[in-house]
Design an enzyme around this catalytic site. Structure first.
Site, PDB file in Angstrom:
ATOM      1  N   ASP A  40       3.297  -4.538   7.965  1.00 30.91           N
ATOM      2  CA  ASP A  40       2.047  -3.877   7.562  1.00 30.91           C
ATOM      3  C   ASP A  40       1.003  -4.645   7.961  1.00 30.91           C
ATOM      4  O   ASP A  40       0.737  -5.539   7.044  1.00 30.91           O
ATOM      5  CB  ASP A  40       2.087  -2.895   6.375  1.00 30.91           C
ATOM      6  CG  ASP A  40       0.775  -2.292   6.191  1.00 30.91           C
ATOM      7  OD1 ASP A  40      -0.129  -2.566   6.945  1.00 30.91           O
ATOM      8  OD2 ASP A  40       0.848  -1.575   5.265  1.00 30.91           O
ATOM      9  N   GLN A  67      -4.273  -5.235   6.815  1.00 30.29           N
ATOM     10  CA  GLN A  67      -5.214  -5.959   6.421  1.00 30.29           C
ATOM     11  C   GLN A  67      -5.052  -7.240   6.894  1.00 30.29           C
ATOM     12  O   GLN A  67      -5.692  -8.529   6.289  1.00 30.29           O
ATOM     13  CB  GLN A  67      -5.141  -6.085   4.684  1.00 30.29           C
ATOM     14  CG  GLN A  67      -5.207  -4.805   4.004  1.00 30.29           C
ATOM     15  CD  GLN A  67      -6.743  -4.452   4.096  1.00 30.29           C
ATOM     16  OE1 GLN A  67      -7.648  -5.187   4.248  1.00 30.29           O
ATOM     17  NE2 GLN A  67      -6.771  -3.056   3.490  1.00 30.29           N
ATOM     18  N   LYS A 114      -9.877  -0.641  10.645  1.00 27.40           N
ATOM     19  CA  LYS A 114      -9.950  -1.571   9.694  1.00 27.40           C
ATOM     20  C   LYS A 114     -10.464  -3.101  10.520  1.00 27.40           C
ATOM     21  O   LYS A 114     -10.408  -4.213  10.089  1.00 27.40           O
ATOM     22  CB  LYS A 114      -8.912  -1.961   8.867  1.00 27.40           C
ATOM     23  CG  LYS A 114      -8.685  -0.936   7.910  1.00 27.40           C
ATOM     24  CD  LYS A 114      -7.285  -1.238   7.033  1.00 27.40           C
ATOM     25  CE  LYS A 114      -6.788   0.146   6.301  1.00 27.40           C
ATOM     26  NZ  LYS A 114      -7.828   0.501   4.992  1.00 27.40           N
ATOM     27  N   CYS A 121      -4.751   2.532  -3.351  1.00 24.00           N
ATOM     28  CA  CYS A 121      -3.714   3.016  -2.837  1.00 24.00           C
ATOM     29  C   CYS A 121      -2.236   2.117  -3.360  1.00 24.00           C
ATOM     30  O   CYS A 121      -1.698   1.754  -2.384  1.00 24.00           O
ATOM     31  CB  CYS A 121      -3.787   3.161  -1.711  1.00 24.00           C
ATOM     32  SG  CYS A 121      -4.975   4.667  -1.164  1.00 24.00           S
ATOM     33  N   HIS A 176       0.877  -1.145   0.088  1.00 20.73           N
ATOM     34  CA  HIS A 176       0.175  -0.229   0.101  1.00 20.73           C
ATOM     35  C   HIS A 176       1.140   1.082  -0.101  1.00 20.73           C
ATOM     36  O   HIS A 176       2.081   1.235   0.453  1.00 20.73           O
ATOM     37  CB  HIS A 176      -0.886  -0.039   1.177  1.00 20.73           C
ATOM     38  CG  HIS A 176      -1.934   0.958   1.322  1.00 20.73           C
ATOM     39  ND1 HIS A 176      -1.776   2.298   1.698  1.00 20.73           N
ATOM     40  CD2 HIS A 176      -3.267   1.157   1.274  1.00 20.73           C
ATOM     41  CE1 HIS A 176      -2.652   2.948   1.755  1.00 20.73           C
ATOM     42  NE2 HIS A 176      -3.674   2.194   1.451  1.00 20.73           N
TER      43      HIS A 176
HETATM   44  N1  PMP Z   1      -1.427  -0.588   4.668  1.00 19.65           N
HETATM   45  C1  PMP Z   1      -2.692  -1.315   4.089  1.00 19.65           C
HETATM   46  C2  PMP Z   1      -2.081  -2.734   3.555  1.00 19.65           C
HETATM   47  C3  PMP Z   1      -3.946  -0.991   3.893  1.00 19.65           C
HETATM   48  O1  PMP Z   1      -4.754  -1.549   3.424  1.00 19.65           O
HETATM   49  C4  PMP Z   1      -3.962   0.545   4.393  1.00 19.65           C
HETATM   50  C5  PMP Z   1      -5.471   0.963   4.347  1.00 19.65           C
HETATM   51  N2  PMP Z   1      -6.106   0.879   3.163  1.00 19.65           N
HETATM   52  C6  PMP Z   1      -3.009   1.235   5.161  1.00 19.65           C
HETATM   53  C7  PMP Z   1      -1.755   0.808   4.852  1.00 19.65           C
HETATM   54  C8  PMP Z   1      -3.352   2.429   5.449  1.00 19.65           C
HETATM   55  O2  PMP Z   1      -4.146   2.456   6.607  1.00 19.65           O
HETATM   56  P1  PMP Z   1      -4.541   3.840   7.174  1.00 19.65           P
HETATM   57  O3  PMP Z   1      -5.111   4.398   6.105  1.00 19.65           O
HETATM   58  O4  PMP Z   1      -5.716   3.440   8.317  1.00 19.65           O
HETATM   59  O5  PMP Z   1      -3.634   4.790   7.849  1.00 19.65           O
END
Ligand code: PMP
Length: 426
Positions: free
Chosen positions: A220, A223, A246, A384, A143
């Protein structure tokens, strides 16, 4: 003839992938008020859980109660409400510790979210340990939140960002890992689960291989934690990050887990109230862990709400959730592959119930708009994760990301309405 083969396909479908689910699915759905609303006059099917999950009543009521009855700033007051809030905040920290199997509560830092946590490490670790000619290794499926902060760090420091590639199934090409981990690699930052493709990466193995060369690893988990039982002690990662929203908790709150040795060693990345010990005009000393990394008034209500969300999940059991979702993966994969002209991007052997798809001769945005009118919430675009799209040479996909409260019946409706959209558009 066509009709017969259609019937046969239906029978095969029933035989190979039964509509099983965990027994308490109905009562779990009852806990989420929003799942019972209608959108455009149709019952809502919420398949945008990768972006954010819905909240159980327990979380909503806890946060309402705080604002109605208990609110007070933490760590600073001598009065009853402040004491009570501080206690609840620290209890939430302990819930997070238990949820991810960390050794100690002071290894849990509350941040604004995954993005906030990664930026914190990239700043703090990066300032101290990354210099000209050094390397930071990421993967092509990150991401942007686990890519851009490292890229900016490398630009600032004259370091080099490298990436582990993936194959067309959406699996990391780990045969290249050992050659990508060089004497100059200062950090490996890898996603546990891809938000765009659903791939579950073998992070325990990746961490072990990086550690053989004394390279720290940030995982990270944005997910992952809502889908799999995660134990950071077992993974042995140096940092693990995720977001409250999430994992069925509130927005604006997230977690930075760091091994004690790192959190002790690294400098704060923000300065201000609460993170200090002694302050004079000449000098400042910092508070002990984890407060050293929690400058200013934190989102303590969010933290407490998140703690409740994690307790709620543990009450259901992550193993049961993973088993239910595994079933959804099989059921949806099977049914989607019956739709003519559908291509699923990401067919890794280990994956969560996230489906990035394209429907032949249609634009994902148009399909997403039609699905919306039919009450089905999906996401379209690059999620993203533009390097993932670049890998496949596409502009974006339609993503259906499922969660523990989704049902095989919702998948049936999704598959039917995809075909409705297709017939409207082609
Ligand atoms: N890493 C991953 C794998 C994500 O899916 C996301 C959110 N889509 C993020 C980071 C960023 O998370 P946040 O917007 O809650 O900071």
């Amino acid at each position: 003839m066509q009709c017969l083969s259609h019937q046969l396909r239906k029978i095969k479908l029933l035989i190979t992938v039964p509509k099983a689910s965990y027994p308490n699915l109905k009562s779990i759905r009852e806990d989420f008020p929003i799942l019972h609303r209608k959108v455009h006059g149709k019952p809502l099917i919420y398949f945008d859980n990768g972006a954010t999950t819905q909240k159980p009543r327990l979380v909503i009521e806890t946060m309402n109660r705080i604002y109605e009855q208990e609110n007070s700033s933490i760590h600073r007051g001598v009065h009853y409400l402040s004491d009570r809030m501080t206690e609840a905040y620290e209890e939430a920290r302990n819930s997070v510790r238990k949820f991810i199997g960390a050794a100690a509560s002071h290894e849990i830092v509350f941040t604004s979210g995954t993005t906030g946590s990664i930026n914190a490490v990239a700043t703090s670790f990066g300032e101290k340990y990354v210099g000209p000619g050094d390397e930071v290794l990421v993967t092509v499926m990150e991401h942007h939140a686990n890519l851009v902060p490292w890229q900016m760090l490398c630009e600032r420091k004259g370091a080099r960002l490298r990436a582990i590639p993936m194959n067309d199934r959406g699996e990391l090409m780990l045969d290249q890992l050992d050659s990508l981990l060089t004497g100059r690699t200062r950090m490996l930052a890898v996603t546990h689960v891809s938000n765009a493709l659903g791939t579950i990466n073998p992070v325990k193995n990746i961490v072990a291989r990086a550690h053989e060369r004394n390279i720290p690893v940030l995982v990270d988990g944005a997910q992952a934690v809502q889908h799999l039982a995660v134990d950071v002690t077992e993974l042995d990662c140096d940092f693990y990050v995720f977001s409250g929203h999430k994992v069925y908790g509130p927005t604006g709150i997230g977690i930075l887990y760091g091994k004690e040795k790192w959190l002790e060693d690294l400098p704060p990345y923000q300065y201000g109230g609460d993170m200090v010990d002694q302050v004079s005009l000449e000098k400042t000393t910092f508070n002990e862990l984890p407060l050293k990394f929690e400058a200013g008034t934190t989102n303590y209500v969010g933290a407490i709400g998140m703690g409740k969300a994690l307790e709620y999940l543990q009450g259901i059991g992550l193993e049961d959730i993973a088993a239910h979702e595994h079933h959804l993966v099989d059921y949806a994969t099977h049914n989607l592959s019956q739709v003519p002209g559908v291509r699923i991007y990401g067919m890794a052997s280990q994956r969560i119930a996230t489906f990035s798809i394209l429907l032949e001769n249609t634009h994902p945005y148009d399909v997403g708009m039609i699905l919306d009118k039919l009450g089905i919430a999906v996401r379209t675009g690059t999620h993203c994760a533009q390097p993932v799209m670049q890998h496949f040479g596409i502009e974006g996909t339609l993503r259906a990301s499922l969660a523990m409260y989704n049902t095989p019946e919702e998948i049936d409706r999704f598959v039917t309405e995809l075909q409705t959209a297709k017939s409207m558009l082609t």
